[in-house]
Structure formats: C-alpha cells, structure tokens
Motif scaffolding. Sequence first.
Motif, PDB file in Angstrom:
ATOM      1  N   UNK A   1       0.832  -1.204   0.000  1.00  0.00           N
ATOM      2  CA  UNK A   1       0.000   0.000   0.000  1.00  0.00           C
ATOM      3  C   UNK A   1       0.865   1.253   0.000  1.00  0.00           C
ATOM      4  N   UNK A   2       1.944   1.219   0.777  1.00  0.00           N
ATOM      5  CA  UNK A   2       2.838   2.381   0.818  1.00  0.00           C
ATOM      6  C   UNK A   2       3.498   2.597  -0.538  1.00  0.00           C
ATOM      7  N   UNK A   3       3.883   1.488  -1.187  1.00  0.00           N
ATOM      8  CA  UNK A   3       4.495   1.613  -2.517  1.00  0.00           C
ATOM      9  C   UNK A   3       3.509   2.180  -3.531  1.00  0.00           C
ATOM     10  N   UNK A   4       2.212   1.905  -3.314  1.00  0.00           N
ATOM     11  CA  UNK A   4       1.187   2.409  -4.231  1.00  0.00           C
ATOM     12  C   UNK A   4       0.743   3.817  -3.884  1.00  0.00           C
ATOM     13  N   UNK A   5       1.333   4.400  -2.825  1.00  0.00           N
ATOM     14  CA  UNK A   5       0.968   5.760  -2.451  1.00  0.00           C
ATOM     15  C   UNK A   5      -0.210   5.865  -1.516  1.00  0.00           C
ATOM     16  N   UNK A   6      -0.600   4.776  -0.835  1.00  0.00           N
ATOM     17  CA  UNK A   6      -1.711   4.774   0.102  1.00  0.00           C
ATOM     18  C   UNK A   6      -1.173   4.662   1.524  1.00  0.00           C
ATOM     19  N   UNK A   7      -1.783   5.399   2.422  1.00  0.00           N
ATOM     20  CA  UNK A   7      -1.361   5.318   3.823  1.00  0.00           C
ATOM     21  C   UNK A   7      -2.235   4.391   4.653  1.00  0.00           C
ATOM     22  N   UNK A   8      -3.249   3.795   4.029  1.00  0.00           N
ATOM     23  CA  UNK A   8      -4.167   2.907   4.744  1.00  0.00           C
ATOM     24  C   UNK A   8      -4.194   1.557   4.033  1.00  0.00           C
ATOM     25  N   UNK A   9      -3.494   0.539   4.570  1.00  0.00           N
ATOM     26  CA  UNK A   9      -3.473  -0.764   3.880  1.00  0.00           C
ATOM     27  C   UNK A   9      -4.847  -1.380   3.724  1.00  0.00           C
ATOM     28  N   UNK A  10      -5.737  -1.217   4.726  1.00  0.00           N
ATOM     29  CA  UNK A  10      -7.080  -1.795   4.634  1.00  0.00           C
ATOM     30  C   UNK A  10      -7.833  -1.199   3.438  1.00  0.00           C
ATOM     31  N   UNK A  11      -7.776   0.117   3.302  1.00  0.00           N
ATOM     32  CA  UNK A  11      -8.502   0.771   2.211  1.00  0.00           C
ATOM     33  C   UNK A  11      -7.902   0.397   0.866  1.00  0.00           C
ATOM     34  N   UNK A  12      -6.566   0.334   0.799  1.00  0.00           N
ATOM     35  CA  UNK A  12      -5.930  -0.043  -0.467  1.00  0.00           C
ATOM     36  C   UNK A  12      -6.349  -1.451  -0.874  1.00  0.00           C
ATOM     37  N   UNK A  13      -6.374  -2.383   0.084  1.00  0.00           N
ATOM     38  CA  UNK A  13      -6.748  -3.757  -0.240  1.00  0.00           C
ATOM     39  C   UNK A  13      -8.204  -3.834  -0.695  1.00  0.00           C
TER      40      UNK A  13
ATOM     41  N   UNK B   1      -4.452 -16.235  15.578  1.00  0.00           N
ATOM     42  CA  UNK B   1      -4.629 -17.260  14.558  1.00  0.00           C
ATOM     43  C   UNK B   1      -3.626 -17.057  13.437  1.00  0.00           C
ATOM     44  N   UNK B   2      -4.107 -16.648  12.265  1.00  0.00           N
ATOM     45  CA  UNK B   2      -3.224 -16.390  11.144  1.00  0.00           C
ATOM     46  C   UNK B   2      -2.442 -15.089  11.315  1.00  0.00           C
ATOM     47  N   UNK B   3      -2.721 -14.325  12.362  1.00  0.00           N
ATOM     48  CA  UNK B   3      -2.034 -13.060  12.545  1.00  0.00           C
ATOM     49  C   UNK B   3      -2.614 -11.958  11.700  1.00  0.00           C
ATOM     50  N   UNK B   4      -3.821 -12.133  11.170  1.00  0.00           N
ATOM     51  CA  UNK B   4      -4.463 -11.129  10.319  1.00  0.00           C
ATOM     52  C   UNK B   4      -5.757 -10.671  10.962  1.00  0.00           C
ATOM     53  N   UNK B   5      -5.655 -10.164  12.181  1.00  0.00           N
ATOM     54  CA  UNK B   5      -6.841  -9.688  12.869  1.00  0.00           C
ATOM     55  C   UNK B   5      -7.528  -8.616  12.048  1.00  0.00           C
ATOM     56  N   UNK B   6      -8.802  -8.761  11.799  1.00  0.00           N
ATOM     57  CA  UNK B   6      -9.537  -7.809  10.969  1.00  0.00           C
ATOM     58  C   UNK B   6     -10.448  -6.986  11.857  1.00  0.00           C
ATOM     59  N   UNK B   7     -10.560  -5.711  11.530  1.00  0.00           N
ATOM     60  CA  UNK B   7     -11.310  -4.796  12.376  1.00  0.00           C
ATOM     61  C   UNK B   7     -12.811  -4.854  12.112  1.00  0.00           C
ATOM     62  N   UNK B   8     -13.231  -5.440  11.005  1.00  0.00           N
ATOM     63  CA  UNK B   8     -14.646  -5.370  10.629  1.00  0.00           C
ATOM     64  C   UNK B   8     -15.143  -6.703  10.086  1.00  0.00           C
ATOM     65  N   UNK B   9     -15.174  -7.762  10.896  1.00  0.00           N
ATOM     66  CA  UNK B   9     -15.632  -9.063  10.389  1.00  0.00           C
ATOM     67  C   UNK B   9     -17.091  -9.041   9.945  1.00  0.00           C
TER      68      UNK B   9
ATOM     69  N   UNK C   1     -22.496  -3.857  16.934  1.00  0.00           N
ATOM     70  CA  UNK C   1     -23.472  -4.890  16.561  1.00  0.00           C
ATOM     71  C   UNK C   1     -23.310  -5.367  15.120  1.00  0.00           C
ATOM     72  N   UNK C   2     -22.910  -4.485  14.201  1.00  0.00           N
ATOM     73  CA  UNK C   2     -22.879  -4.851  12.790  1.00  0.00           C
ATOM     74  C   UNK C   2     -21.471  -4.929  12.227  1.00  0.00           C
ATOM     75  N   UNK C   3     -20.665  -3.891  12.443  1.00  0.00           N
ATOM     76  CA  UNK C   3     -19.323  -3.897  11.859  1.00  0.00           C
ATOM     77  C   UNK C   3     -18.493  -5.035  12.440  1.00  0.00           C
ATOM     78  N   UNK C   4     -18.585  -5.232  13.753  1.00  0.00           N
ATOM     79  CA  UNK C   4     -17.913  -6.370  14.396  1.00  0.00           C
ATOM     80  C   UNK C   4     -18.886  -7.539  14.522  1.00  0.00           C
ATOM     81  N   UNK C   5     -19.928  -7.375  15.313  1.00  0.00           N
ATOM     82  CA  UNK C   5     -20.971  -8.389  15.410  1.00  0.00           C
ATOM     83  C   UNK C   5     -20.710  -9.421  16.488  1.00  0.00           C
TER      84      UNK C   5
END
Length: 840
Positions: A174-186, A306-314, A397-401
């Motif tokens: 993401x940084x190489x692509x000029x983005x400062x937010x990896x989640x948004x870039x992905x 787990x896989x080490x990829x904790x996600x903020x919005x399951x 309630x929704x973003x995480x749940x």
Amino acid sequence: MTGADRAGSGGSGPPGSAADAGKPDGGPLLLGVRHHGPGSARAVRAALDAAGPGVVLIEGPPEADVLIPLAADQDMRPPVALLAHAVDEPGRSAFWPLAEFSPEWVAVRWALEHDVPARFVDLPAAHTLTWRAADDRTADRDTADQGTTDRDTADEPAPASFADVRGDPLAALAEAAGHDDPERWWEDVVEHRGAGAGDALAPFAALEEAMGALRETENDVERDGDGDGGHDRDLVREAYMRLQVRAARREFPRGVAVVCGAWHVPALRRRTTVAADRALLRGLPRTKVDMTWVPWTHRRLSRTGGYGAGIESPGWYAHLFAAPDRPVERWLTKVAGLLREEDRIVSPAHVVEATRLAGTLAAVRGRPLPGLGETTDAVRAVMCDGSDVPLALVHDRLVVGDVLGEVPAGAPAVPLQRDLTRLQRRLRLKPDAARRELDLDLRRDTDAERSRLLHRLRLLGVDWGEPAASRGTGTFRETWRLRWEPELSVRIAEAGVWGTTVLSAATARAEADAVTARGLAEVTALAERCLLADLPDALSPVMRILADRAALDTDVGHLAQALPALVRSLRYGDVRGTDTGALAEVAAGLAERVFVGLPAACTALDADAAEEMRGHVDAVHGAVGLLGDAPAPGHGDLRSRWRAVLRTLSTRDTVSGVVRGRAVRLLLDDGRLAHDEAARLMGLVLSPGTPPADAAAWIEGFVGGGSGGGMLLLHDERLLGLIDAWLTGVPADAFTDVLPLLRRTFSAYEPGVRRGLGELVRRGPGARGSVTAAGTATAGFGPGLDTARADAVLPVVRLLLGRDTQAGTDTGTGATGPGPTGEDGRPPGPGGNDLVGAET
C-alpha cells in the motif's frame, strides 16, 4: 531425481502464464490470498471453478485432515476454528480460525462439493505448539532478566528491519502504491473487484509478482547480514509445504491447487532440492496433539491472532461476501433496522440519502466503490445526526458483530466437553457470543440446576457466567451475565484432567484447591463455592481442612475475614436444601475465637490498621446477624456474646477511636444502647481532654462510611449538637490535622442529607427545637415521628416484601382496592414514603 523433484514447488519454476498453472504439464496452481478476506475468497472460488484441480492443498495443520469432512455437516456454521492442544498440557494450544468469508474455508467447501480431496499442508501442530512453548519460556526469562540497560534504551527508535514487511506485507504494498491505509488499499484493489470468467487467475498472478518483489528485498537484506533471523520458522514451514506439494503432484496428475498466504507463494515457487528441504525439517521438536473444531466468534476474529491477520470489521466483510448485489444499499438497510430497534427515527428516505452520500464520498475520494469508511461517514451524518454514540452501537453490533459459530455433535471432543454440551442442551443454556443476563429463581428445579452448573464451571476456571447483583429480593434469586468466548474451549480441555463430567471434575478440583490454599479465607471461600455448586463429596474434605486451618490460625484478622464466607454458605445452604450442620458448627467455633481475640487485636493500632479492623468488625457483625440465635460453644448464644464484645470495645480506652465509635454505633442501631448513653459516650470522647485526632477518629467510626450516620444526625439533634460544639471548639492548630478525616466522614453523605444537616447547623442550637414553629417549618424535620404518615405506607411495604397476607384488611395496594391514604384521605404527598422509625 526428476525435474519435478528438484523444483521447490514440484515443477520447473514459474509457469508461462497463470492459465497454465494447475494443469498436468504445468506447475501447481498457487493461489496467494489474504486470510479472512472476502475478495480473496470470491477469487479463490472463481479460480477453482476455472482450473478444476484434482486436489486442493490448504495452509493449515495436517493433523486436521480427518476433520475436513465435518465441514460439510449441516450443523457446521462458521465462524469456527481448528483447535490444537498438547495432550499432556491442554493449556498449550493454538487456533486456526475460519469464517464464511475466509479463502481457506471456501477452498474446503469447494473441494467437498466437487468430491475433490482436500489436505492441509502447513507445518504440523506437533511442531508449532512446541515452538510456542519455547517462545513463552524465552519471553518469561527475558522479562526476568531486564535491567537498567533495557530501560535506558526503551525510548530509542528501533531500527527498521524487514520483519516489519514480513509481518504486514500489504502495508508495504500500500505504501508503494501511495496509500497510507493498507485496509482501504486492499479493499480498492481486491475486495471491490468483480472477477470475471476470463480473468479468474489474473489477481493471483499480480499478487504473486508483488510478493516476489518484496521477498527479493528480504533476500538482499539477508545477504547484507542485516536480517534479524526471525524468518527461520517461515523457511521451515515453506520447506514442509514444498514437500507436500511435490507428493501431491505425483499422486494427482489432474493438477494441484494450493491456497496459502500470499507471502508464501514466491517461496513455494522457488527451486530447491528435496534434500535441502528435508534438512530444514530434521530434528524439529514435537509433542503429541489432539485437534477438533470449536465455535468461533466475529468479535474474536477482530483481534489479532490465529493467522495473525486480525480484521477490524468481520461483520462488514461477512456482508460483502454474502451480498449478491447492491452491497452498500443492503448494508445501510441493516443499519437502519438496527437503529429503529433502538427507538431512533430512521425512515427509508434516510437510507436513500445515506446511499447517495456514500457514493458521492467514494467518488470524491477516488474509490471504485463506497467502502466501510464512506458508509460509516454517511451513517453518522444522515442517520445519527452527527453523533458518535449511536454509531458506536452500529460498530459493535454490525461492523464487528456477535455471530457465534456452531460445530456438529460428531466433532471430536474431550469427555468433559461432551458432558457440558449435554447439560447445556438439557438445561436450555445455549452458548451465545452476545453478553446477556440470566435471572434464576432457585426455587425452581431447572434454575437451580443451571445455577449449580455455572458455579461448577467457575470452580473449573471456565468463566462462562459471571455473578451479578440481582434485581430481586431474597436469597433464592441469582443473576448471571453470560458470554461464551472461544477460549473457553481451551479451559474445558485443561479442566478435562480433573474428570470426565462437570460434577466429577469440579469435585476433584475443589479438593485439590483446598489442599493447596494458602490462607484460611481461601478455604472458607472454597467451602462457600462448594455449597453453591452443590458438591457434597468435596465439601467434607474441605470442611476438615477448614477446621484444621481455623484451629491453627491465631490471626484475628484472618478469622474475621473467613467468618462472613462461612455464614453466607449457611444462608445459601438453607435456600438450596443443603445439609450444613458441619458448617454451622465450624462457623460457631470460628465466631467464638473471634470474640475472644478481637478486643486485644484492636489495641495499639495505627490509622490504617484501625480502618482495616473496623471493616472486620462490620463483617463479623453482619455474619453474627445472619447466624441468628445459634448457640455459642461456651455458654449463651452468639448474639449475646457479640454484644458483650462490642460493649468491651466501646469502653476500652486503649482501643482505636474508629473502632470504639463503630462499636457504639452498632449497639445503638441494634437497640442495645440507649440514645442517652450514646450521647454520654460521645460527650466523653469529645471533651476538651481528648486529642482532636482521636475524637475525629471516633466520629468517623460512629457516623462515617456507609453506615447511615447522616440520617442519624438528622433525627437526633443532641448528637449533632455535640459534634457541632466540639468542632467549633477545635483549636486552629489542630483543625488542619483533623480536617481530612472529617471531610472523608461527611463527604460520603447523600446531597440531601448534607443539605439537611447544613440547614440545622445554620439555625443554631437555640432554634433547632422549634423547627416546626409557625413560619419556620421545613420539609423533613419535625419534633417527633408522624405515625399517621408512616402507617400509610405500610401496605406498600408489605406488598413489596411479599408479606401481604391479610387480604381485605391492610391490602390497600391490591389490584382493586384503594391506594394508601394520608390523614386527610388523599394519597400521601412528597415525603409520604418516609420510613424512618416505621418498624415492621
């Protein structure tokens, strides 16, 4: 040795095109993914449909291969996790969580639906659990060895290393692509990308190329000698995966598909020899492990693990994966429904406007589709009126749940888990990821069994339920806060060493805890828990240990701490129909030892020790009140013996002032000390000959804390006058010393009590006797008790306490009868519920 054997991933290097991968004459189909990514999951499904491999290899512990068929069971509901734990040490465990939108789960389901073999090809859990144990020991040793050198360099910036890139390669991309937010870039490049039939493999080829460039940087760092060596275990894992891919290619000529983290793809494509890979695996430590499926939660997915990829919005990712079309519109409709359930006014027009705003924000920000950031901003502006308070509810309630997965009954489990599952079904206590309250009436058989189960699990360290303050009255009520966490499965596996059923395990654990308890209070608390959990087989040995400890312990503080727990046990035992005869005998003996040793223990104490001893006096007083008129071991009854002890404490000059004042107050509240006598004792203490600090401590004990001393001073102006006269006569040089104690005493009163005391003090001693004179009457003050107003509220009190047995006579609050009335026949006005002096 064939070319296939020499290739690191079973082939002769990268194929000419992504479309050639997976074919019999090409290399394996390497599908590099982001763990728990819905875009990756959709792309994996499309790629598998397009390639049609003969076997699917998945990153995960190979011990779980026998559990793969359970994924097709109709009772299996993700999120779930593979749980591996060491047989000899169940607490040493690891999870591999899988959600419905996890690429690995999609690959498993695709293989089962197409009757294609599926296998896990990561390093066995037998090795990884041993590594984790070694890491824990190293961390503990490093923490113990930390000295001034670590502290001196703690604030220095750590040098950048390639471990940061390896830990989060997406951030580097993401940084190489000029983005400062990896989640948004992905989200922009993968999650919001719709894969067509013609380019199903293109995303994986592009991601492999990007990861290859990153890993070339890793190789450069290692060649320069600046690497941190932390990648060694990744190299071992990748060597094992390469060996498994080679074996699969020989066994399945139709083609091999590998679903793994994108970081590993270049390594699996790398040319290495079989001998080199086997050399990396030689001598690895291992342990015996068991594996099973366990339920998981969206909330737990949001944590890094787990896989080490904790996600903020399951919850958001699950929605993206499941929505067939118009994901933004469907999401905002869910948000509107949630807010309406919470009584917020949200109309369809709000949904329309929020959708338009989210699309506009995405266009302004240059995004292909509105993401979570745009929808959140739209919800805040349109549906929440700019407030973050309802938005926090949407996030929780929704973003995480609170989604909790389910595992079929046929999944392997320790016997204790099977017994717990049986009890949960029989008692209709379904595990739930959302926190909820459970009110129990112990007079009902089912609720009593539920209570026993929850108490037994707490004894085993399985804190599924947490006791809470009950809203009802009476000892037959209990309130629990229930919330099932995935880690409880590990706690159950650990507790399995104590027994095969909840009852036998809790009994064995209680007996062991009694032997290892360090203090008398711990044993008494354990006896109480045994009664609450209804463990008669454990109660007998616990009581023997308790009696032995009590006989040897000479510390009055320890004895005073232990007595309340014993008395509570007696009380609960009566409610639950438990035989507490032995417990009553021990409690009475313990109380007698407290009575004998307390006066001597209360002498020559400093301020902190005196305050602690006052707490012990309060606790013993409450315990004796609950014991009732039980006979004392010597002569008389316990209450009489305790009153004699209080009288001794109240008159002995060597006893600390706070304890003496408290003893006088307890005797006064019990009606065993006349008001005149209490006033005389206060007058003696507050005489000029008593040091101001001692007098202030006596006042703190008499009217301080949560004892209701403010109300006492409001209704006994003689005591208030004594304190007022003493306070105004304290010398100026001593006033500063007693001020902190006095502020602590009077600041604990309710605002209304402080206001009333201030009004009385303002009038002065000459006017207090005429507060009801014409023109000076003040609500709440009078020369005596207004019995008519007190009697008017008695029917309500009887109804609240369940004592309304005289129907038709004093039941003015019945369903059809008139309400309580005052002297003039009307309902009592303000102050009509004043129960001061009304004894029932």
